[in-house]
Design a protein around this motif. Structure first.
Motif, short mmCIF file in Angstrom:
data_model
loop_
_atom_site.label_atom_id
_atom_site.label_comp_id
_atom_site.label_asym_id
_atom_site.label_seq_id
_atom_site.Cartn_x
_atom_site.Cartn_y
_atom_site.Cartn_z
N GLU A 133 2.61 1.70 -3.41
CA GLU A 133 1.69 2.25 -4.41
C GLU A 133 1.45 3.74 -4.18
O GLU A 133 1.49 4.54 -5.11
CB GLU A 133 0.36 1.50 -4.37
CG GLU A 133 -0.63 2.01 -5.40
CD GLU A 133 -1.95 1.26 -5.37
OE1 GLU A 133 -2.91 1.80 -5.96
OE2 GLU A 133 -2.04 0.18 -4.78
N ALA A 186 0.83 -1.21 0.00
CA ALA A 186 0.00 0.00 0.00
C ALA A 186 0.86 1.25 0.00
O ALA A 186 0.59 2.22 -0.71
CB ALA A 186 -0.94 0.00 1.20
N GLU A 187 1.92 1.26 0.80
CA GLU A 187 2.81 2.42 0.85
C GLU A 187 3.58 2.57 -0.45
O GLU A 187 3.75 3.68 -0.95
CB GLU A 187 3.77 2.29 2.04
CG GLU A 187 3.03 2.40 3.36
CD GLU A 187 3.74 1.75 4.52
OE1 GLU A 187 3.31 2.01 5.65
OE2 GLU A 187 4.70 0.97 4.32
#
Length: 182
Positions: free
Chosen positions: A137, A134-135
């Motif tokens: 991205e 997530a980070e």
């Protein structure tokens, strides 16, 4: 975008009331990005839920106790430059009225002070960690890229931790601290 694509996070001044409330600033991040010539924007999701066990321990609550969680994506223009999750004990959040995504002038620290929970000390711990999917991205980096995490804990005069914020800045930040030399 800020000059040279660097963001200076100045812990020496960022939490001072005059700095947080400068103009119509919504808090320290807003003021910092504006001072650097950028365009701050924050997307905030507020919910209730338990804090991670390490954060609950800092707050002095059980890991099953509800907190108010303010999960933020923080932008300079269109670029995500920080992810930050704040955890506030329920009694503090309710008294300070900070369950709205817009915390008002000066941010949640100002609302807490108005409600009798003035922060008089902040302790920040910085560690390096590998970016999650997530980070990666959000920041446009590879999974596993080493990033910094800043855990800020705000304490009242009587030593109560009333806020723990886990900041995950994108690459390109400069962290500035000032320590008195006695």
């Amino acid at each position: 975008m800020t000059s040279n694509n660097l963001i200076v996070r100045d812990a020496t001044e960022r939490y001072r009331k005059a700095r947080r409330e400068e103009g119509e600033s919504r808090g320290a991040f807003d003021t910092e990005i504006r001072r650097l010539g950028g365009t701050p924007r924050v997307e905030t999701v507020v919910r209730r839920g338990p804090a991670p066990s390490d954060v609950a321990s800092i707050l002095g609550i059980a890991s099953t106790d509800e907190t108010v969680i303010r999960a933020r994506h923080m932008y300079d223009g269109q670029k995500v430059v920080q992810l930050a999750d704040s955890y506030i004990p329920l009694d503090v959040a309710e008294a300070a009225g900070i369950e709205s995504p817009d915390p008002g002038r000066g941010g949640i620290i100002s609302r807490m002070a108005e409600a009798g929970f003035k922060q008089t000390e902040g302790i920040e711990e910085v560690v390096q960690y590998a970016a999650t999917a997530a980070e990666a991205e959000a920041f446009g980096v590879d999974v596993g890229t080493l990033l910094l995490q800043i855990t800020h804990t705000g304490y009242t005069q009587d030593g109560r931790a009333v806020e723990v914020t886990v900041h995950r800045p994108s690459p390109g930040w400069v962290l500035r601290f000032n320590a008195p030399l006695v």
